[in-house]
Design an enzyme around this catalytic site. Structure first.
Site, PDB file in Angstrom:
ATOM      1  N   CYS A   1      40.846  46.506  39.658  1.00 36.58           N
ATOM      2  CA  CYS A   1      40.136  45.336  40.178  1.00 36.58           C
ATOM      3  C   CYS A   1      40.622  44.153  39.351  1.00 36.58           C
ATOM      4  CB  CYS A   1      38.631  45.523  40.028  1.00 36.58           C
ATOM      5  SG  CYS A   1      37.684  44.036  40.379  1.00 36.58           S
ATOM      6  N   THR A   2      40.845  43.049  40.042  1.00 32.76           N
ATOM      7  CA  THR A   2      41.472  41.906  39.373  1.00 32.76           C
ATOM      8  C   THR A   2      40.690  41.375  38.170  1.00 32.76           C
ATOM      9  OG1 THR A   2      40.328  40.579  41.013  1.00 32.76           O
ATOM     10  CG2 THR A   2      42.660  41.048  41.400  1.00 32.76           C
ATOM     11  N   HIS A   3      39.365  41.583  38.166  1.00 32.32           N
ATOM     12  CA  HIS A   3      38.554  41.062  37.052  1.00 32.32           C
ATOM     13  C   HIS A   3      38.666  41.928  35.801  1.00 32.32           C
ATOM     14  CE1 HIS A   3      36.764  38.819  40.291  1.00 32.32           C
ATOM     15  NE2 HIS A   3      35.911  38.211  39.490  1.00 32.32           N
TER      16      HIS A   3
ATOM     17  N   ASP B   1      43.218  35.772  46.437  1.00 27.37           N
ATOM     18  CA  ASP B   1      42.194  36.707  45.973  1.00 27.37           C
ATOM     19  C   ASP B   1      40.851  36.270  46.540  1.00 27.37           C
ATOM     20  OD1 ASP B   1      40.950  38.764  44.369  1.00 27.37           O
ATOM     21  OD2 ASP B   1      40.284  37.198  43.003  1.00 27.37           O
ATOM     22  N   SER B   2      39.856  37.129  46.373  1.00 25.20           N
ATOM     23  CA  SER B   2      38.506  36.784  46.816  1.00 25.20           C
ATOM     24  C   SER B   2      37.910  35.667  45.955  1.00 25.20           C
ATOM     25  CB  SER B   2      37.616  38.027  46.739  1.00 25.20           C
ATOM     26  OG  SER B   2      37.658  38.573  45.435  1.00 25.20           O
TER      27      SER B   2
ATOM     28  N   GLU C   1      32.332  37.105  35.829  1.00 26.39           N
ATOM     29  CA  GLU C   1      32.114  35.751  36.368  1.00 26.39           C
ATOM     30  C   GLU C   1      31.101  34.983  35.523  1.00 26.39           C
ATOM     31  OE1 GLU C   1      32.470  35.030  40.380  1.00 26.39           O
ATOM     32  OE2 GLU C   1      34.293  36.226  40.286  1.00 26.39           O
TER      33      GLU C   1
ATOM     34  N   CYS D   1      44.405  40.963  45.115  1.00 25.30           N
ATOM     35  CA  CYS D   1      43.034  41.477  45.184  1.00 25.30           C
ATOM     36  C   CYS D   1      43.155  42.941  45.555  1.00 25.30           C
ATOM     37  CB  CYS D   1      42.265  40.706  46.254  1.00 25.30           C
ATOM     38  SG  CYS D   1      40.622  41.362  46.594  1.00 25.30           S
ATOM     39  N   ASN D   2      42.594  43.798  44.746  1.00 25.05           N
ATOM     40  CA  ASN D   2      42.708  45.233  45.037  1.00 25.05           C
ATOM     41  C   ASN D   2      42.024  45.590  46.346  1.00 25.05           C
ATOM     42  OD1 ASN D   2      43.731  46.971  42.459  1.00 25.05           O
ATOM     43  ND2 ASN D   2      42.822  45.033  41.841  1.00 25.05           N
TER      44      ASN D   2
HETATM   45  N1  DGL Z   1      39.175  40.659  43.595  1.00 27.98           N
HETATM   46  C1  DGL Z   1      38.398  41.836  43.886  1.00 27.98           C
HETATM   47  C2  DGL Z   1      39.261  43.085  43.682  1.00 27.98           C
HETATM   48  O1  DGL Z   1      40.265  43.081  42.994  1.00 27.98           O
HETATM   49  C3  DGL Z   1      37.157  41.935  43.032  1.00 27.98           C
HETATM   50  C4  DGL Z   1      36.085  40.944  43.366  1.00 27.98           C
HETATM   51  C5  DGL Z   1      35.455  41.161  44.720  1.00 27.98           C
HETATM   52  O2  DGL Z   1      34.702  42.122  44.924  1.00 27.98           O
HETATM   53  O3  DGL Z   1      35.738  40.359  45.582  1.00 27.98           O
HETATM   54  O4  DGL Z   1      38.946  44.109  44.213  1.00 27.98           O
END
Ligand code: DGL
Length: 273
Positions: A187-189, A13-14, A155, A76-77
Site C-alpha cells: 500500500c502506498t502509505h 493515486d487515491s 494521513e 496505487c496498489n
Molecule cells: N493508495 C492506496 C493503495 O495503495 C491506499 C489508500 C486508499 O485506500 O485509497 O492501496
C-alpha cells in the site's frame, strides 16, 4: 504519431500515498517530468468496489491524457489490483502499476519461499499479489493481511507514535509467527511506516517497497520504447500536482516527504473527465 521524449509521466493515486512512488521516480529518473494526480476527494479506494475503482481510474487516465503524458504509472496498489488489467487495453501509451514490480522484487528476495503482504482490504481480497508471485514461482507461499487503520494513521501524521506501534503489533503479530522472510509493503502509505513495521517484524524479515522497483521498471520501459528523456528536466517546475480536493493539505503533506519544493497544487473537477 511520434512521442515527445520530453513529455511528462502521469502518476496517479487515491491521494497522497502515491507520492512515495513519485519520490522514487524523482530520485531514479531525474530527467523526467511528472504530472501527479491525487484523488483526495474520493480517497480511500481500499474499501471500494472494483466497478467504482475502474470508473475512477478511467476518469483519471482521461485527465492525464489531456496533459500530454507519454506513459502512466498507477501509483496505487488498490487501483493496480482492480483496474489496471481493464485500462491497459484501452489506451495507446504504456501504463504500469506497482504490483508486478513489487511481486518480482519479493520473489527474488525470499529464501524460504514464504512472503507476507500487507495492504488495503481490496488489495488483499483481490489476490493479485499471490497471483503475480506464484506466476514467478508456484512454490512460494503468500500470506496476506489487510491493515486498514494504517492509512488514516499516516494521513494523521502519526508515523512514530505509540498508538501506531500498538496497531502494527496487532496487525503484524500473526504474520510474524508464520515464518515469513519477506514482507511487501503493498500500500502506498506503508513505506512511511517503514521503521515501525521493521521494529515489529524484526531484522530477519526483509521489507519490500514496490515503489523503488516500479521506478526501475519505468526506467527500463521508457528506454525500451525509446521515449526516455536523457537530459535533466529544466529547473523550473518539472513536476505538476493536481488533486480533486483539499489542495492546501495535499501540498503540506507533499512538502513533508518529497525532495522538491511543491509551490502550487491545483484542484480540478475529476467528475468532468
Ligand atoms: N493508495 C492506496 C493503495 O495503495 C491506499 C489508500 C486508499 O485506500 O485509497 O492501496
Amino acid at each position: 504519431m511520434k512521442t515527445d521524449n520530453q513529455a511528462p509521466i502521469g502518476v496517479f493515486d487515491s491521494g497522497v500515498g502515491g507520492l512515495t512512488v513519485a519520490r522514487e521516480i524523482m530520485r531514479n529518473l531525474p530527467g523526467e517530468r511528472i504530472v501527479y494526480f491525487g484523488d483526495t476527494a474520493r480517497v480511500p479506494y481500499g474499501s471500494k468496489s472494483r466497478q467504482t475503482i475502474i470508473r475512477y481510474s478511467r476518469q483519471i487516465v482521461r485527465f492525464l491524457l489531456t496533459q500530454g503524458v507519454k506513459a502512466i504509472v498507477v501509483a496505487c496498489n488498490t487501483a493496480s489490483a482492480l483496474a489496471l488489467e481493464d485500462i491497459e487495453h484501452e489506451i495507446d501509451i504504456p501504463i504500469i502499476g506497482v504490483m508486478k514490480p513489487g511481486a518480482r522484487a519479493a520473489a527474488a528476495a525470499t529464501k524460504n519461499r514464504r512472503i507476507g503482504v500487507i495492504g488495503t482490504e481490496s488489495t488483499i481480497k483481490s489476490g493479485m499479489y499471490p497471483r503475480f508471485i506464484q506466476a514467478i514461482d508456484p512454490e512460494i507461499a503468500v500470506l496476506g493481511k489487510a491493515c486498514p487503520l494504517f492509512v488514516p494513521l499516516v494521513e494523521e501524521g502519526w508515523l512514530k507514535d505509540p498508538v501506531t506501534d500498538e496497531v502494527a503489533r496487532r496487525y503484524l503479530g500473526e504474520l510474524t509467527r508464520e515464518n515469513i522472510d519477506v514482507l511487501i509493503l503493498g500500500c502506498t502509505h506503508y513505506p512511511l511506516l517503514r521503521s515501525t513495521v521493521k521494529r515489529v517484524v524484526g531484522d530477519k524479515v526483509e521489507l519490500v517497497n514496490p515503489a523503488y522497483e516500479t521506478a526501475q521498471e519505468l526506467k527500463r520501459l521508457l528506454e525500451k520504447k525509446g521515449i526516455s528523456n536523457p537530459g535533466m528536466a529544466p529547473e523550473e517546475f518539472p513536476y505538476r500536482f493536481y488533486v480533486s480536493d483539499a489542495a492546501e493539505k495535499f501540498k503540506q503533506f507533499a512538502n513533508s516527504i518529497l525532495p522538491y519544493d511543491v509551490r502550487v497544487t491545483q484542484q480540478i473537477n475529476i467528475e468532468e473527465y
